[in-house]
Design a protein around this motif. Structure first.
Motif, PDB file in Angstrom:
ATOM      1  N   CYS A 115       3.926   8.576   3.897  1.00  0.00           N
ATOM      2  CA  CYS A 115       5.181   7.854   4.159  1.00  0.00           C
ATOM      3  C   CYS A 115       5.660   7.070   2.942  1.00  0.00           C
ATOM      4  CB  CYS A 115       4.995   6.850   5.298  1.00  0.00           C
ATOM      5  SG  CYS A 115       4.505   7.586   6.851  1.00  0.00           S
ATOM      6  N   HIS A 116       4.719   6.583   2.125  1.00  0.00           N
ATOM      7  CA  HIS A 116       5.088   5.625   1.075  1.00  0.00           C
ATOM      8  C   HIS A 116       4.829   6.200  -0.302  1.00  0.00           C
ATOM      9  CE1 HIS A 116       5.590   2.321   3.901  1.00  0.00           C
ATOM     10  NE2 HIS A 116       4.486   2.731   4.485  1.00  0.00           N
ATOM     11  N   GLU A 117       5.649   5.766  -1.238  1.00  0.00           N
ATOM     12  CA  GLU A 117       5.309   6.005  -2.627  1.00  0.00           C
ATOM     13  C   GLU A 117       4.011   5.261  -2.902  1.00  0.00           C
ATOM     14  OE1 GLU A 117       6.953   8.050  -4.278  1.00  0.00           O
ATOM     15  OE2 GLU A 117       9.003   8.036  -3.531  1.00  0.00           O
ATOM     16  N   GLU A 118       3.195   5.803  -3.781  1.00  0.00           N
ATOM     17  CA  GLU A 118       1.906   5.183  -4.014  1.00  0.00           C
ATOM     18  C   GLU A 118       2.086   3.744  -4.505  1.00  0.00           C
ATOM     19  OE1 GLU A 118      -0.693   7.663  -6.128  1.00  0.00           O
ATOM     20  OE2 GLU A 118      -2.338   6.253  -6.108  1.00  0.00           O
ATOM     21  N   GLY A 119       1.379   2.835  -3.850  1.00  0.00           N
ATOM     22  CA  GLY A 119       1.448   1.437  -4.257  1.00  0.00           C
ATOM     23  C   GLY A 119       2.701   0.733  -3.786  1.00  0.00           C
ATOM     24  N   SER A 120       3.458   1.358  -2.910  1.00  0.00           N
ATOM     25  CA  SER A 120       4.735   0.777  -2.511  1.00  0.00           C
ATOM     26  C   SER A 120       4.785   0.601  -1.004  1.00  0.00           C
ATOM     27  CB  SER A 120       5.867   1.695  -2.961  1.00  0.00           C
ATOM     28  OG  SER A 120       7.092   1.244  -2.424  1.00  0.00           O
TER      29      SER A 120
ATOM     30  N   ILE B 171       6.145  -4.907  -5.083  1.00  0.00           N
ATOM     31  CA  ILE B 171       5.122  -5.950  -5.083  1.00  0.00           C
ATOM     32  C   ILE B 171       5.521  -7.030  -4.085  1.00  0.00           C
ATOM     33  CG2 ILE B 171       4.304  -5.474  -7.401  1.00  0.00           C
ATOM     34  CD1 ILE B 171       5.904  -7.741  -8.460  1.00  0.00           C
ATOM     35  N   LYS B 172       4.499  -7.678  -3.571  1.00  0.00           N
ATOM     36  CA  LYS B 172       4.718  -8.642  -2.486  1.00  0.00           C
ATOM     37  C   LYS B 172       5.428  -9.900  -3.012  1.00  0.00           C
ATOM     38  CE  LYS B 172       0.218  -8.602  -1.423  1.00  0.00           C
ATOM     39  NZ  LYS B 172      -0.619  -7.458  -1.766  1.00  0.00           N
ATOM     40  N   HIS B 204      -0.546  -2.692  -9.220  1.00  0.00           N
ATOM     41  CA  HIS B 204      -0.648  -2.034  -7.918  1.00  0.00           C
ATOM     42  C   HIS B 204      -0.869  -3.148  -6.895  1.00  0.00           C
ATOM     43  CE1 HIS B 204      -1.259   1.701  -5.679  1.00  0.00           C
ATOM     44  NE2 HIS B 204      -2.126   1.023  -4.957  1.00  0.00           N
ATOM     45  N   ASP B 205       0.033  -3.234  -5.944  1.00  0.00           N
ATOM     46  CA  ASP B 205       0.007  -4.388  -5.037  1.00  0.00           C
ATOM     47  C   ASP B 205       0.155  -3.922  -3.594  1.00  0.00           C
ATOM     48  OD1 ASP B 205      -0.085  -7.033  -4.311  1.00  0.00           O
ATOM     49  OD2 ASP B 205       2.042  -7.394  -4.665  1.00  0.00           O
ATOM     50  N   PRO B 206      -0.880  -3.297  -3.058  1.00  0.00           N
ATOM     51  CA  PRO B 206      -0.746  -2.729  -1.716  1.00  0.00           C
ATOM     52  C   PRO B 206      -0.673  -3.823  -0.649  1.00  0.00           C
ATOM     53  CG  PRO B 206      -2.981  -2.498  -2.507  1.00  0.00           C
ATOM     54  CD  PRO B 206      -2.189  -3.069  -3.639  1.00  0.00           C
ATOM     55  N   PHE B 209      -3.832  -6.094   0.778  1.00  0.00           N
ATOM     56  CA  PHE B 209      -4.941  -6.094  -0.181  1.00  0.00           C
ATOM     57  C   PHE B 209      -4.513  -6.857  -1.429  1.00  0.00           C
ATOM     58  CE2 PHE B 209      -5.688  -2.328   2.375  1.00  0.00           C
ATOM     59  CZ  PHE B 209      -7.035  -2.460   2.665  1.00  0.00           C
ATOM     60  N   PRO B 210      -5.488  -7.399  -2.175  1.00  0.00           N
ATOM     61  CA  PRO B 210      -5.105  -8.104  -3.403  1.00  0.00           C
ATOM     62  C   PRO B 210      -4.526  -7.141  -4.433  1.00  0.00           C
ATOM     63  CG  PRO B 210      -7.421  -8.487  -2.827  1.00  0.00           C
ATOM     64  CD  PRO B 210      -6.921  -7.404  -1.932  1.00  0.00           C
ATOM     65  N   ALA B 211      -3.667  -7.663  -5.277  1.00  0.00           N
ATOM     66  CA  ALA B 211      -3.085  -6.838  -6.337  1.00  0.00           C
ATOM     67  C   ALA B 211      -4.154  -6.524  -7.381  1.00  0.00           C
ATOM     68  CB  ALA B 211      -1.922  -7.573  -6.989  1.00  0.00           C
ATOM     69  N   PHE B 212      -3.985  -5.427  -8.080  1.00  0.00           N
ATOM     70  CA  PHE B 212      -4.878  -5.095  -9.194  1.00  0.00           C
ATOM     71  C   PHE B 212      -4.109  -4.285 -10.221  1.00  0.00           C
ATOM     72  CE2 PHE B 212      -5.453  -1.874  -5.923  1.00  0.00           C
ATOM     73  CZ  PHE B 212      -5.380  -0.676  -6.626  1.00  0.00           C
ATOM     74  N   LEU B 213      -4.704  -4.109 -11.391  1.00  0.00           N
ATOM     75  CA  LEU B 213      -4.080  -3.306 -12.444  1.00  0.00           C
ATOM     76  C   LEU B 213      -4.722  -1.929 -12.475  1.00  0.00           C
ATOM     77  CD1 LEU B 213      -3.903  -5.872 -15.403  1.00  0.00           C
ATOM     78  CD2 LEU B 213      -1.996  -5.062 -14.000  1.00  0.00           C
ATOM     79  N   GLN B 214      -3.903  -0.939 -12.634  1.00  0.00           N
ATOM     80  CA  GLN B 214      -4.424   0.409 -12.843  1.00  0.00           C
ATOM     81  C   GLN B 214      -4.203   0.766 -14.309  1.00  0.00           C
ATOM     82  OE1 GLN B 214      -2.069   2.585  -9.998  1.00  0.00           O
ATOM     83  NE2 GLN B 214      -3.856   2.986  -8.732  1.00  0.00           N
TER      84      GLN B 214
END
Lengths: 429, 344
Positions: A115-120, B171-172, B204-206, B209-214
């Motif tokens: 459903c979502h773009e990765e990380g979005s 991002i949140k 990356h800010d799902p 869950f906590p944000a992290f860097l890829q």
């Protein structure tokens, strides 16, 4: 009596603000968009649903086209219908990105990225349909989205401001999209026994699209379907469940044994027809491996989703391809669909002459064209002279394709690559 | 500038102690010569022959190697500068505020050849070794539900512009508040010496869950990306090592981690290196003849006597081999073997 008065007062309080809002809009829109106003006034919405309920109250946004009335808006009130639609073949684009639904077979519905773009947190907006991406903006609008907008737009069938269901309960409403060379369900139903009965005796005697595919008013048009949009069979468990659903519908008029026999015959025709497609596909892959397609994969524009790969599945394009691929496109996209859908819609002419005969004759053409290509007589056009790196590049892709398909073992793959890499020129060569 | 960077992190680490003092000391026993005064945090870039230095000082100036002659190219001070590999063009980036960056390419005499406004905050401006001008930037759009963060790589082939989306993510709202001001430091990137491969961080800010860097690896000749590692959200420096086989990640506390680009994750994690402190104010450019430019605060100095940077051949075959490697048409080992056979 007192209770009734209270209810009436409450109802008035609820309706009055809506009416006030609507009248604000109507004042101008009876001149600006008279058709819309007339349709809305005649609709069930006129009683309870004002303009702002669906369009929002930001007129500038609406003018800019930024406030579309999509299926989610309708779903706020029509929740059951919305949920059925979203779960059905018509609504799959809501999960997979606006546009082509053929990518679904490569996605796991349990993945976030379904459903979502990765990380979005935003739904997918990227269209992953090669044929769509290859078209001009105008063609996308008039040729693609007019049908595929059904994924997000209830108005595809229901029309923007009408709420009279008698229109959408007629089979004609399906004809805009379900017709033509790639899936002529309208034509094949219309000239089938079912369609003739409908035309001559009316709905009570002849089942329509809605009778079988939207039984009892459901918006889940996938009921009873045993193939994916890419005409691949569902898993055994899903197929068995869906087949049982369809036979239950057939039983309203037919004996179960008759329905089972007819549908099983359709399954057999699908398998037989798919075997012809498989043969044609293997011929084309072999020609690609040998670099005999013209234009070659290197000479044609890159496929918008897969680059230089030979694409002859549901994402196949019909432009900038070789003649033999064009024959294959017709065979798979048109002839196979006519044969199989003709069988399941009980239309003998589509099953046999428009479908099966064309399938087999096109395969004969493909075999003959392949033979000519192998003898090097396929084209009078001088091949484009490619530099050595480009030749090695193309050969490496062919090798990888063979290896990935299991047509070349690891050792041979490595050895063949080494031979090719020896052709990479040193600086100045 | 990037194409001449062969000493990279190693030198920076070894010489860190020298740079940490206020008045910079030479990196060897040869004296430093003061060349010019820069803007605060002003940028500079020498051409590859070492004859001209472009720098930011109340505008954009080009100064002769001895600092005696100069001409003004632009009244605005640049954010970044880079000379083309043939020294015939100077690229400069200027901020127009509000996430708009103006990129101008000048001829060597300071005549504008073309310019383009890009809707991003600048993160990097370099030329590839074969002459593509590469610009990386990011843009954050803030909504009620959070922010949309995009990182984009722009490539100018002459005046023709192409775009590669490096990331596009939501991002949140809390992350927008936390990271908004620090994005230029969080979204570090580094190009390989040829310029066709980039390693960069993306946020990356799902939800939940906590944000992290890829850490992501790309070859912009083709699509696709490779995820290398995951890091906590922090400020890291990124530099490719000299042979372009690995990337060094420099932490704020001085810790360094070498990440081989073409190996498995387990091997990457086991290769943490002892750290060294990096002075954040010093900037260094090492030139082909072993001379170097060193900026500390507002002062720009020239030194000499470092090992010559040299230049490696970089022909069409090398570019094609790297493309094949990234696409999986050849293995990393086959790439190395072939380069050796070709004498690269």
């Amino acid at each position: 009596m007192k209770t009734w008065l209270q209810i009436l007062a409450l109802a008035l309080l609820t309706v009055m603000p809506l009416s006030a809002l609507a009248s604000d809009c109507v004042e101008c829109h009876r001149d600006a968009t008279p058709g819309a106003v007339i349709q809305w006034r005649a609709s069930a919405h006129a009683e309870t649903v004002g303009c702002a309920e669906c369009h929002g109250d930001d007129h500038d946004r609406t003018l800019r086209g930024e406030a579309p009335v999509d299926a989610k808006v309708c779903g706020r009130c029509h929740e059951e219908a919305y949920n059925e639609h979203v779960a059905s073949k018509h609504g799959m684009g809501l999960h997979s990105g606006w546009g082509c639904t053929r990518n679904l077979k490569t996605r796991d519905p349990h993945e976030c990225r379904f459903c979502h773009e990765e990380g979005s947190t935003q739904p997918k907006t990227t269209v992953q349909c090669a044929r769509f991406l290859t078209q001009s903006a105008e063609m996308r609008s008039l040729g693609c989205n007019r049908c595929h907008q059904i994924e997000t737009s209830c108005a595809s069938c229901h029309t923007n401001h009408l709420t009279d269901l008698s229109s959408v309960r007629r089979p004609e409403v399906c004809a805009t999209c379900h017709m033509g060379p790639d899936h002529p369900q309208w034509e094949m139903w219309q000239t089938s026994r079912h369609g003739i009965l409908y035309a001559t005796l009316g709905e009570s005697s002849g089942p329509t699209c809605q009778t079988c595919h939207m039984a009892n008013g459901t918006h889940d048009v996938s009921v009873g379907i045993t193939m994916t949009p890419a005409m691949q069979p569902f898993s055994d468990a899903v197929r068995a469940r869906n087949r049982a659903e369809m036979i239950a519908l057939c039983r309203q008029c037919h004996s179960p044994s008759f329905a089972e026999r007819e549908l099983a015959a359709g399954d057999a025709i699908l398998a037989q027809s798919q075997a012809l497609i498989d043969e044609a596909e293997s011929i084309i892959r072999e020609l690609a491996d040998r670099g005999l397609l013209a234009p070659s994969l290197l000479e044609r524009p890159e496929h918008p989703l897969r680059g230089r790969e030979l694409v002859i599945d549901g994402q196949m394009l019909y432009e900038d391809i070789s003649h033999i691929e064009r024959l294959f496109f017709k065979m798979k996209k048109y002839d196979l669909a006519k044969t199989v859908k003709g069988a399941f819609h009980q239309n003998p002419a589509y099953t046999h002459w428009y479908g099966n005969a064309e399938l087999k004759m096109t395969l004969a053409d493909i075999r003959a064209e392949a033979s000519r290509l192998r003898q090097g007589r396929a084209s009078n056009v001088a091949p484009v002279k490619l530099d050595r790196l480009a030749e090695v590049d193309e050969a490496l892709r062919v090798l990888k394709g063979k290896h990935d398909r299991g047509a070349l073992n690891d050792d041979d793959y490595r050895a063949e690559k080494q031979k090719l890499l020896l052709m990479v020129p040193a600086a100045g060569e | 500038m990037n194409s001449l960077r062969i000493l990279t992190v190693f030198f920076v680490l070894v010489l860190a102690g020298c740079l940490a003092v206020k008045a910079p000391r030479s990196l060897n026993d040869q004296p430093l010569v003061r060349l010019a005064t820069l803007d605060i945090d002003g940028v500079f870039a020498s051409d590859h022959s070492g004859q001209r230095i472009a720098l930011g000082k109340n505008g954009l100036l080009v100064v002769s190697a001895d600092g005696q002659e100069f001409f003004r190219v632009n009244e605005d001070s640049p954010l970044a500068l880079s000379w083309s590999p043939d020294n015939n063009s100077l690229a400069a980036a200027f901020s127009l505020g509000d996430e708009i960056t103006r990129v101008v390419v000048y001829t060597a005499d300071g005549t504008p050849r073309f310019e383009k406004k890009l809707p991003v905050t600048l993160d990097r401006l370099i030329w590839s070794r074969r002459g593509d001008l590469l610009v990386v930037g990011h843009a954050l759009k803030i909504f009620t539900f959070g922010g949309n963060l995009r990182q984009v790589l722009y490539r100018f082939d002459e005046a023709t512009l192409s775009e590669t989306l490096l990331s596009d993510t939501t991002i949140k709202p809390t992350s927008v508040k936390r990271f908004k001001e620090h994005l230029p430091l969080l979204l570090a990137n580094s190009f390989s010496s040829s310029g066709d491969e980039i390693v960069y961080f993306r946020l990356h800010d799902p939800p939940e869950f906590p944000a992290f860097l890829q850490m992501v690896h790309r070859n912009w000749q083709i699509g696709g990306e490779r995820l290398l590692l995951r890091f906590p959200v922090d400020q890291f420096g990124l530099e490719w090592v000299a042979d372009d086989t690995a990337v060094t990640v420099l932490g704020r506390g001085g810790a360094a981690l070498t990440v081989p680009v073409w190996q498995g994750a387990a091997e990457k994690l086991s290769e943490a290196q002892p750290g060294a402190s990096i002075p954040r104010t010093a900037r260094l450019q090492v030139l082909q003849d072993g001379s170097y430019l060193l900026a500390e605060g507002r002062n720009l100095y020239r030194g000499a006597g470092l090992p010559p940077a040299g230049s490696r051949p970089d022909d069409a075959a090398s570019w094609q081999l790297r493309r094949w490697r990234f696409e999986g048409l050849i293995t990393p080992q086959e790439y190395v073997n072939r380069l050796q056979v070709l004498g690269r």
